[in-house]
Design an enzyme around this catalytic site. Structure first.
Site, short mmCIF file in Angstrom:
data_model
loop_
_atom_site.label_atom_id
_atom_site.label_comp_id
_atom_site.label_asym_id
_atom_site.label_seq_id
_atom_site.Cartn_x
_atom_site.Cartn_y
_atom_site.Cartn_z
N HIS A 60 -6.87 44.67 2.66
CA HIS A 60 -7.55 44.57 3.96
C HIS A 60 -6.52 44.69 5.06
O HIS A 60 -5.41 44.18 4.93
CB HIS A 60 -8.26 43.21 4.10
CG HIS A 60 -8.67 42.95 5.53
ND1 HIS A 60 -9.80 43.50 6.07
CD2 HIS A 60 -8.06 42.25 6.53
CE1 HIS A 60 -9.87 43.14 7.35
NE2 HIS A 60 -8.83 42.38 7.65
N GLU A 86 -8.66 37.44 13.48
CA GLU A 86 -8.47 37.23 12.04
C GLU A 86 -7.24 36.37 11.74
O GLU A 86 -7.28 35.52 10.84
CB GLU A 86 -8.35 38.59 11.34
CG GLU A 86 -9.66 39.36 11.32
CD GLU A 86 -9.59 40.70 10.60
OE1 GLU A 86 -10.65 41.32 10.42
OE2 GLU A 86 -8.49 41.15 10.23
N LYS A 115 -6.32 42.11 -1.72
CA LYS A 115 -7.60 41.59 -2.23
C LYS A 115 -7.46 41.22 -3.71
O LYS A 115 -6.45 41.56 -4.36
CB LYS A 115 -8.67 42.65 -2.01
CG LYS A 115 -8.94 42.95 -0.53
CD LYS A 115 -9.99 44.04 -0.38
CE LYS A 115 -10.37 44.27 1.06
NZ LYS A 115 -11.44 45.26 1.19
N ASN A 163 -11.01 48.32 -3.03
CA ASN A 163 -10.03 49.11 -2.27
C ASN A 163 -8.73 48.35 -1.96
O ASN A 163 -8.02 48.67 -1.01
CB ASN A 163 -10.67 49.73 -1.02
CG ASN A 163 -11.23 48.71 -0.08
OD1 ASN A 163 -11.12 47.51 -0.33
ND2 ASN A 163 -11.81 49.16 1.01
N TYR A 217 -16.13 38.69 7.93
CA TYR A 217 -16.95 39.90 7.82
C TYR A 217 -18.26 39.75 8.60
O TYR A 217 -19.31 40.19 8.13
CB TYR A 217 -17.25 40.19 6.35
CG TYR A 217 -16.08 40.77 5.56
CD1 TYR A 217 -15.36 41.88 6.02
CD2 TYR A 217 -15.72 40.23 4.33
CE1 TYR A 217 -14.30 42.41 5.27
CE2 TYR A 217 -14.66 40.78 3.57
CZ TYR A 217 -13.96 41.87 4.06
OH TYR A 217 -12.92 42.41 3.33
P1 IDP Z 1 -12.26 48.10 6.28
O1 IDP Z 1 -11.94 47.13 5.17
O2 IDP Z 1 -11.57 49.43 6.06
O3 IDP Z 1 -11.98 47.53 7.66
P2 IDP Z 1 -15.14 47.65 6.61
O4 IDP Z 1 -16.16 48.68 7.02
O5 IDP Z 1 -14.85 46.53 7.56
O6 IDP Z 1 -13.81 48.45 6.20
O7 IDP Z 1 -15.65 47.04 5.22
C1 IDP Z 1 -15.08 45.88 4.71
C2 IDP Z 1 -14.99 46.01 3.22
O8 IDP Z 1 -16.30 46.07 2.66
C3 IDP Z 1 -14.30 47.27 2.70
O9 IDP Z 1 -12.89 47.21 2.74
C4 IDP Z 1 -14.84 47.34 1.28
O10 IDP Z 1 -14.15 46.39 0.44
C5 IDP Z 1 -16.28 46.86 1.47
N1 IDP Z 1 -17.20 47.99 1.64
C6 IDP Z 1 -17.36 48.76 2.75
N2 IDP Z 1 -18.29 49.71 2.54
C7 IDP Z 1 -18.73 49.53 1.26
C8 IDP Z 1 -19.70 50.21 0.44
O11 IDP Z 1 -20.37 51.17 0.85
N3 IDP Z 1 -19.87 49.72 -0.83
C9 IDP Z 1 -19.16 48.67 -1.31
N4 IDP Z 1 -18.25 48.01 -0.57
C10 IDP Z 1 -18.03 48.43 0.70
#
Ligand code: IDP
Length: 152
Positions: free
Chosen positions: A117, A128, A11, A114, A51
């Site tokens: 992805h 994807e 990312k 984080n 997303y």
């Molecule tokens: P993943 O990336 O581990 O598959 P997802 O639930 O699909 O997790 O969420 C996609 C992305 O959305 C996460 O990697 C993170 O960057 C962001 N995200 C998820 N939950 C939160 C939150 O509570 N606050 C801010 N960003 C979030």
């Protein structure tokens, strides 16, 4: 499309923090095969499809700003159990809960930045990969060390 492939994307925070090489290294040293790699400035249109299940989340607008804030390095990795193994390698979505030794556990602190992805199921991976890559961008090449990684 192979069920043994997954999409991984460094990312914008990971690219800015010069973590691309270290992230690629983890997949290479595990023994996975890199079959696609490119740097992209992602569009909101692509992210809306990527997303699709998150549109109603309160953090979605800031997720869009984050993911379009700079280039992303997108990759397709292939190998035995690659989708599940990659999710384990990447670690918990919430960096604060991610185990040390995982990419998120080693390189990030907060869920909103984080670093990486990874597709979360085989079906999602196939969707994807088709969204992010043209078939012509995926290279089916022969690894000379295949017999050392898998039973011949
Ligand atoms: P993943 O990336 O581990 O598959 P997802 O639930 O699909 O997790 O969420 C996609 C992305 O959305 C996460 O990697 C993170 O960057 C962001 N995200 C998820 N939950 C939160 C939150 O509570 N606050 C801010 N960003 C979030």
């Amino acid at each position: 499309m192979s069920p043994f492939r997954t999409l991984v994307a460094v990312k914008p925070d990971g690219v800015q923090r010069r973590l691309v090489g270290q992230i690629i290294k983890r997949f290479e040293q595990r023994g996975f095969r890199l079959v696609g790699l490119k740097m992209v400035q992602v569009s909101e249109e692509l992210l809306d499809q990527h997303y699709v299940s998150l549109h109603k989340k309160p953090f979605y607008p800031s997720l869009l700003r984050y993911m379009t804030s700079g280039p992303v390095v997108a990759m397709v990795w292939e190998g035995h159990n690659v989708v599940k193994s990659t999710r384990m390698l990447v670690g918990d979505t919430n960096s604060a809960e991610a185990m040390p030794g995982t990419l998120r556990g080693d390189f990030s602190i907060h869920v909103s930045r984080n670093v990486v992805h990874a597709s979360d199921s085989t079906e999602v991976a196939q969707k994807e990969i088709s969204l992010w890559f043209q078939c012509s961008e995926l290279i089916d090449w022969e690894c000379c060390d295949h017999g050392n990684i898998y039973h011949p």
